[in-house]
Design a protein around this motif. Structure first.
Motif, PDB file in Angstrom:
ATOM      1  N   GLN A  20       0.874  -1.166   0.000  1.00  0.00           N
ATOM      2  CA  GLN A  20       0.000   0.000   0.000  1.00  0.00           C
ATOM      3  C   GLN A  20       0.910   1.214   0.000  1.00  0.00           C
ATOM      4  OE1 GLN A  20      -0.266   2.756   2.410  1.00  0.00           O
ATOM      5  NE2 GLN A  20      -1.529   1.680   3.879  1.00  0.00           N
ATOM      6  N   THR A  24       1.450  12.242  -3.332  1.00  0.00           N
ATOM      7  CA  THR A  24       0.769  13.399  -3.895  1.00  0.00           C
ATOM      8  C   THR A  24       1.394  13.743  -5.235  1.00  0.00           C
ATOM      9  OG1 THR A  24       0.342  14.229  -1.674  1.00  0.00           O
ATOM     10  CG2 THR A  24       0.185  15.829  -3.463  1.00  0.00           C
ATOM     11  N   LYS A  55      -7.906  12.336  -3.927  1.00  0.00           N
ATOM     12  CA  LYS A  55      -8.580  13.504  -3.333  1.00  0.00           C
ATOM     13  C   LYS A  55      -7.807  14.771  -3.671  1.00  0.00           C
ATOM     14  CE  LYS A  55      -9.918  15.367   1.193  1.00  0.00           C
ATOM     15  NZ  LYS A  55      -8.912  16.400   1.457  1.00  0.00           N
ATOM     16  N   PRO A  56      -8.517  15.785  -4.184  1.00  0.00           N
ATOM     17  CA  PRO A  56      -7.821  17.051  -4.442  1.00  0.00           C
ATOM     18  C   PRO A  56      -7.392  17.708  -3.129  1.00  0.00           C
ATOM     19  CG  PRO A  56     -10.188  17.282  -4.852  1.00  0.00           C
ATOM     20  CD  PRO A  56      -9.949  15.850  -4.505  1.00  0.00           C
ATOM     21  N   ILE A  57      -6.149  18.200  -3.087  1.00  0.00           N
ATOM     22  CA  ILE A  57      -5.718  18.980  -1.919  1.00  0.00           C
ATOM     23  C   ILE A  57      -5.051  20.253  -2.419  1.00  0.00           C
ATOM     24  CG2 ILE A  57      -5.498  17.090  -0.268  1.00  0.00           C
ATOM     25  CD1 ILE A  57      -2.572  16.963  -0.776  1.00  0.00           C
ATOM     26  N   GLY A  58      -5.335  21.338  -1.759  1.00  0.00           N
ATOM     27  CA  GLY A  58      -4.762  22.617  -2.165  1.00  0.00           C
ATOM     28  C   GLY A  58      -5.128  22.948  -3.600  1.00  0.00           C
ATOM     29  N   ASP A  59      -4.333  23.814  -4.204  1.00  0.00           N
ATOM     30  CA  ASP A  59      -4.578  24.181  -5.597  1.00  0.00           C
ATOM     31  C   ASP A  59      -3.687  23.351  -6.490  1.00  0.00           C
ATOM     32  OD1 ASP A  59      -6.406  26.068  -4.959  1.00  0.00           O
ATOM     33  OD2 ASP A  59      -4.951  27.702  -4.858  1.00  0.00           O
ATOM     34  N   PHE A  61      -3.143  20.039  -6.628  1.00  0.00           N
ATOM     35  CA  PHE A  61      -2.488  18.840  -6.104  1.00  0.00           C
ATOM     36  C   PHE A  61      -3.538  17.763  -5.863  1.00  0.00           C
ATOM     37  CE2 PHE A  61       0.251  22.316  -4.828  1.00  0.00           C
ATOM     38  CZ  PHE A  61       1.526  21.831  -5.088  1.00  0.00           C
ATOM     39  N   PHE A  63      -3.993  13.888  -3.853  1.00  0.00           N
ATOM     40  CA  PHE A  63      -3.436  12.867  -2.967  1.00  0.00           C
ATOM     41  C   PHE A  63      -4.027  11.514  -3.361  1.00  0.00           C
ATOM     42  CE2 PHE A  63      -3.930  10.508   1.141  1.00  0.00           C
ATOM     43  CZ  PHE A  63      -2.578  10.285   1.379  1.00  0.00           C
TER      44      PHE A  63
ATOM     45  N   ALA B 173      -2.373  28.120   1.311  1.00  0.00           N
ATOM     46  CA  ALA B 173      -3.059  26.843   1.065  1.00  0.00           C
ATOM     47  C   ALA B 173      -3.652  26.315   2.365  1.00  0.00           C
ATOM     48  CB  ALA B 173      -2.082  25.824   0.469  1.00  0.00           C
ATOM     49  N   ARG B 176      -6.749  28.203   3.210  1.00  0.00           N
ATOM     50  CA  ARG B 176      -7.838  27.750   2.344  1.00  0.00           C
ATOM     51  C   ARG B 176      -8.385  26.397   2.820  1.00  0.00           C
ATOM     52  NH1 ARG B 176      -4.836  28.591  -2.478  1.00  0.00           N
ATOM     53  NH2 ARG B 176      -4.810  30.819  -2.067  1.00  0.00           N
ATOM     54  N   ALA B 177      -7.492  25.564   3.358  1.00  0.00           N
ATOM     55  CA  ALA B 177      -7.909  24.236   3.822  1.00  0.00           C
ATOM     56  C   ALA B 177      -8.526  24.285   5.213  1.00  0.00           C
ATOM     57  CB  ALA B 177      -6.706  23.290   3.816  1.00  0.00           C
ATOM     58  N   LEU B 420       2.456  18.326   2.375  1.00  0.00           N
ATOM     59  CA  LEU B 420       1.164  18.876   1.977  1.00  0.00           C
ATOM     60  C   LEU B 420       0.037  17.896   2.330  1.00  0.00           C
ATOM     61  CD1 LEU B 420       0.007  21.317   0.355  1.00  0.00           C
ATOM     62  CD2 LEU B 420       0.146  19.863  -1.670  1.00  0.00           C
ATOM     63  N   SER B 421       0.245  16.631   2.040  1.00  0.00           N
ATOM     64  CA  SER B 421      -0.801  15.637   2.285  1.00  0.00           C
ATOM     65  C   SER B 421      -0.976  15.372   3.779  1.00  0.00           C
ATOM     66  CB  SER B 421      -0.486  14.333   1.556  1.00  0.00           C
ATOM     67  OG  SER B 421       0.780  13.854   1.920  1.00  0.00           O
ATOM     68  N   ASP B 424      -3.152  18.030   5.069  1.00  0.00           N
ATOM     69  CA  ASP B 424      -4.527  17.835   4.598  1.00  0.00           C
ATOM     70  C   ASP B 424      -5.239  16.758   5.411  1.00  0.00           C
ATOM     71  OD1 ASP B 424      -6.438  18.621   2.369  1.00  0.00           O
ATOM     72  OD2 ASP B 424      -6.462  16.430   2.238  1.00  0.00           O
TER      73      ASP B 424
END
Lengths: 251, 525
Positions: A20, A24, A55-59, A61, A63, B173, B176-177, B420-421, B424
């Motif tokens: 597994q 990103t 899943k979209p993260i930030g602008d 990106f 994941f 970012a 925004r999150a 970043l992840s 999130d």
């Protein structure tokens, strides 16, 4: 031994090779992004790759979580690891060994010598604050720590070590212009050799990001620690070199 | 409100009285001393800006020059403005440059010269404080325009790339999150620098240097985010280390919204001289009070070095001391982000109930303070899956006990600086818990006489015992003897001692004078 030394990852049945991974990619989430994730997984040897989460993260990106069968094998007989030559102890264990075997506080004197004003290294190892979630040597109840700070001259260091009856002297060197770190270290080890008989001389340790850990003998010190060393490693080494290792050698 | 813990009001009052008794001698000590950093902060308020070609700020060069001629004990305001009057100049930065070149001699003025210098100094510093006042009014206006976060706790997130230009998009970012507060972690070792670096910086060790320009850049970027998101995004940095008074001043001038500012952290964890710290503390808190900045105290740190169950009462003691020092400096309850943390070993039986007891104790002792709730770090092992669960429980305790500011825990704590992840996933964790159980505080009433009530009362009792012991000696002796954490920090040792001086007769500090004349509430009206 059954079936030799070749293994592959284990998901829920022997030999299924399932792994597994998550990562990103710097692309907005769409069909193409998902395809890109599968392509990356394939290149990593995961085939077939099952994209279970995107899943979209930030602008811009996305994941991903990927499950899949990895086609690589691991040959255990070909695994080579560099073993640390001393056991890594917890702070509690270090304290216990010092208390039981040394029966007094182990005295450590630290400094940045020469013109080097970068105390980042010595403070990371000595200050309670520590580094990377590990507390510094001041945190160890059975260690008595004297941190002389920056720009300490070699004679001052030798004198401070004498006063504190140092078992070990830690020197940090960050600045490496014109090999300053090497010159300073040689000067320091020579001064200790001159000032004290071998049996009374404290353990000499230097640390810094640009040292070659194999140069200890050449520089006249007992040990060199490089980038990324933690206080726990230094404390464990002190216990090994001054207490547990030494006793074993005598016995 | 009788409270959920059935705390004995007499014992609570006793705890506060003991904290006051322990803290008062320290305040007296602070009132009778100054430091190089306090004096540099005064010069910054008076308008000295910039640095020499080696990057050493002109405030440092000017203070050094004054100290060389007349010492530190008179303060720098009178000698500097006396020289300025004599030079018939209005430019303090130019004077600093001349002084650094050795072409100005300083003296302590007397008689009419002293009156003139005093008036000029007060006028220049008052102009700096007016700039801070304007930034505060500006914050109030922006909060009114964009609004506060829709719920408590406020979500507090850290960025730390080392490069301010990389930090900015990351902070935006994060906002925004869902982040309500952005903290920019400082470079390792900045707390031990005896000067504030200048300009925008692009490299740091495990953090970004705190500079006035970096403050300005980040605040401007978050103003853009606030407008875009329709809620005011707050910015945090650190008023700690050897330059604490200057950091507070720069934060006020650049409209930072929160500052880490603990009364004892520097002493215990950075081996900064106790007197230096307490003097710097008091000045920085007076500036924060004026600037409308919320302070965050550092009690969480005790629990990373000491056992979170055995030493829980030291957190309470420190919170009470921080409260006393804060009130004395003019900070209002809404500015007290008193700290505490979720650091009990998860293997300890009933660890969650113990956490609830400790967190609720802080809540009930300081009902009007926006408590700063810190995530697990010590027992984060690198097992990111378990870590995420632990963070979920941390978030739950925060919701159940009505914490004010929640620092988002990372399951990659002690593994990597957050990706970043990671951020999130951590924010998703917070959103889920607050969304699913944000109102559960209403239903959460510990059983009368039960485990949680008993535990909270026991911790309060131990805190009172410790305060009694401190009261018998003095806070400085207690610190010298290792009462907090395990560090012994005598008052005549530690870094920065050579930058401390006892006030001479006629010491003058226009900033302190102005800050003590009007309290922030009065400023507001």
């Amino acid at each position: 031994m059954t079936g030799g030394s070749v293994v592959r990852p284990y998901g829920d049945t022997t030999g299924d090779g399932m792994v597994q991974v998550s990562f990103t990619l710097p692309v907005p989430h769409d069909k193409r992004a998902e395809g890109a994730a599968v392509q990356l997984a394939n290149k990593m040897g995961v085939d077939p790759a099952l994209l279970v989460h995107a899943k979209p993260i930030g602008d811009g990106f996305t994941f991903f979580v990927v499950y899949g069968r990895v086609n690589h094998l691991v040959d255990l007989s070909a695994v080579r690891v560099v073993e640390r030559d001393f056991p890594l102890l917890s702070a509690k264990e270090v304290n216990a060994v010092v208390k039981r075997r040394l029966r007094r506080k182990l005295s450590v004197v630290g400094a940045c010598i020469g013109t080097d004003a970068h105390t980042v290294g010595i403070d990371a190892i000595l200050n309670v604050k520590g580094i990377a979630g590990e507390k510094g040597l001041e945190y160890y109840r059975e260690l008595s720590v004297t941190n002389l700070g920056a720009q300490v001259s070699v004679p001052e260091l030798v004198e401070a070590a004498r006063v504190a009856r140092a078992d070990a002297v830690l020197v940090s060197q960050v600045v490496t212009q014109r090999d300053a770190h090497l010159h300073n270290t040689r000067e320091m080890s020579a001064a200790f050799r001159e000032a004290m008989p071998a049996a009374r001389r404290p353990l000499l340790i230097v640390g810094g990001p640009r040292f070659d850990e194999s140069q200890a003998g050449e520089l006249g010190v007992d040990r060199i620690f490089g980038r990324g060393t933690t206080p726990g490693e230094v404390a464990s080494y002190l216990v090994h070199a001054l207490i547990t290792g030494r006793k074993a050698a005598v016995a | 409100m009788t409270g959920k813990l059935d705390l004995d009001p007499v014992l609570v009052a006793r705890a506060r009285e003991l904290a006051r008794r322990a803290g008062r001698p320290v305040v007296e000590l602070a009132r009778g001393h100054t430091t190089v950093s306090v004096e540099r902060a005064v010069l910054r308020l008076a308008g000295v800006v910039g640095a020499d070609p080696d990057g050493i700020p002109w405030v440092n060069r000017l203070v050094e020059a004054v100290v060389a001629d007349v010492g530190l004990g008179h303060g720098v305001a009178l000698p500097v403005f006396d020289a300025l009057v004599r030079e018939q100049s209005a430019d303090v930065t130019l004077l600093a440059q001349k002084a650094a070149a050795g072409s100005v001699r300083f003296q302590v003025p007397a008689g009419r010269a002293a009156t003139a210098a005093r008036r000029a100094a007060r006028k220049a510093v008052a102009a700096g404080i007016r700039r801070i006042d304007r930034r505060r009014v500006e914050r109030d206006r922006l909060v009114k325009r964009y609004g506060d976060p829709p719920r408590r706790p406020w979500i507090y997130l850290i960025v730390a790339t080392g490069d301010i230009y990389e930090d900015i998009p990351q902070a935006q970012a994060a906002a925004r999150a869902g982040a309500d507060v952005i903290a920019v972690i400082r470079s390792t070792g900045q707390s031990l620098l005896d000067y504030v670096p200048e300009g925008a910086t692009r490299e740091g060790f495990a953090g970004t240097y705190a500079t006035q320009e970096n403050f300005r850049l980040m605040r401007a970027a978050l103003d853009v985010s606030s407008k875009e998101l329709g809620r005011y995004v707050r910015l945090t940095n650190y008023a700690s280390g050897l330059c604490m008074p200057e950091m507070a001043t720069l934060a006020g001038l650049e409209r930072l919204d929160m500052m880490l500012n603990d009364s004892m952290y520097g002493i215990l964890f950075r081996d900064i001289n106790p007197v230096r710290t307490f003097v710097d503390q008091r000045f920085s808190r007076q500036v924060h009070a004026r600037a409308g900045i919320i302070i965050n105290t550092g009690e969480d740190n005790y629990l990373t070095t000491a056992d979170a169950v055995d030493e829980a009462h030291t957190v309470t003691v420190s919170q009470l001391l921080n409260e006393y020092f804060a009130h004395e400096a003019g900070l209002a309850d809404w500015q007290l982000g008193l700290g505490h943390a979720f650091e009990i070993n998860p293997e300890v039986p009933e660890s969650l109930r113990l956490e609830l007891a400790h967190a609720l104790l802080a809540r009930e002792l300081f009902p009007d303070a926006p408590l700063k709730w810190m995530p697990p770090t010590k027992h984060m092992t690198g097992d990111v899956f378990r870590g995420n669960l632990l963070d979920g429980f941390f978030n739950l305790v925060g919701a159940l006990t009505g914490q004010g500011i929640l620092l988002v825990g990372m399951m990659t704590e002690a593994v990597v600086t957050p990706w970043l992840s990671d951020r999130d996933i951590a924010l998703q964790n917070v959103r889920y818990v607050l969304g699913a159980a944000g109102g559960l505080a209403e239903d959460f009433v510990p059983a009368s006489g039960g485990f949680i009530q008993q535990r909270a009362n026991r911790v309060l009792g131990e805190a009172v015992d410790l305060l009694e012991r401190i009261g018998d000696q003095s806070l400085l002796t207690a610190i010298a003897e290792g009462t907090f954490g395990i560090m012994k920090r005598p008052a005549d040792r530690g870094k920065g001692l050579d930058g401390v001086a006892r006030h001479e007769a006629g010491y003058y500090n226009p900033a302190t004078e102005i800050l003590e004349q009007s309290r922030p509430e009065e400023v507001r009206r």
